[in-house]
Enzyme design. Sequence first.
Site: not given
Ligand code: AMP
Length: 188
Positions: A14, A89, A128, A134, A146
């Site tokens: 994404k 989400r 990654r 991360r 996740r």
């Molecule tokens: P991402 O970079 O989108 O993979 O997000 C990393 C982490 O941020 C996720 O595993 C969640 O802990 C948190 N996070 C990101 N976007 C959301 C969302 N829309 N709702 C809740 N938690 C989020």
Amino acid sequence: MKNIVLFGPPGAGKGTQSERLIEKYKLIHLSTGDILRAERKAGTTLGKKANEYIEKGELVPDEVVIGMVANKINENLNAIGFIFDGFPRTTAQGEALDEMLNKLGHPITKMIALEVDEDELTKRLLLRGETSGRADDQDEATIRNRFKVYNNETLPLKDYYDAQGKYLGVNGMNRIETVFGDLCKILD
Ligand code: AMP
């Protein structure tokens, strides 16, 4: 306004595809993960609180992310459109987003899902993690959690957008360029 939800599990591509799409279509990239990591880096209260969830692979509470997204939309009311990456989400987030955008008269145009199988996702995330720094990409147990959270809480959004006639799937297993080409065909 062109408002696209780029949907898919962690590691589906994404972020990579969003970067390309915003360049080509001049859209605003709204990644809640990026915003949360920036808050953490800045050492804000929100960032510290969010990190407790991020490091376990859990979702940050809806009201927190919905508030962040509302701010970002309101700061960019003259934008050509948004790519929502990693948001919504949960169904509650999807409903809140619809409410915000419908009020503006610019509802979601399409929800495009990048489809990738879990073995490939795990490989990509671990790779990654070697360079991104991360922590949530480096630990297999966190990665597995996740996926679990994605399947339980996020996947129902597929039906949510399908019911609105907005859902489209794209094969995310293909090369980055091929996936980008498929996305452009949809956006054009
Ligand atoms: P991402 O970079 O989108 O993979 O997000 C990393 C982490 O941020 C996720 O595993 C969640 O802990 C948190 N996070 C990101 N976007 C959301 C969302 N829309 N709702 C809740 N938690 C989020």
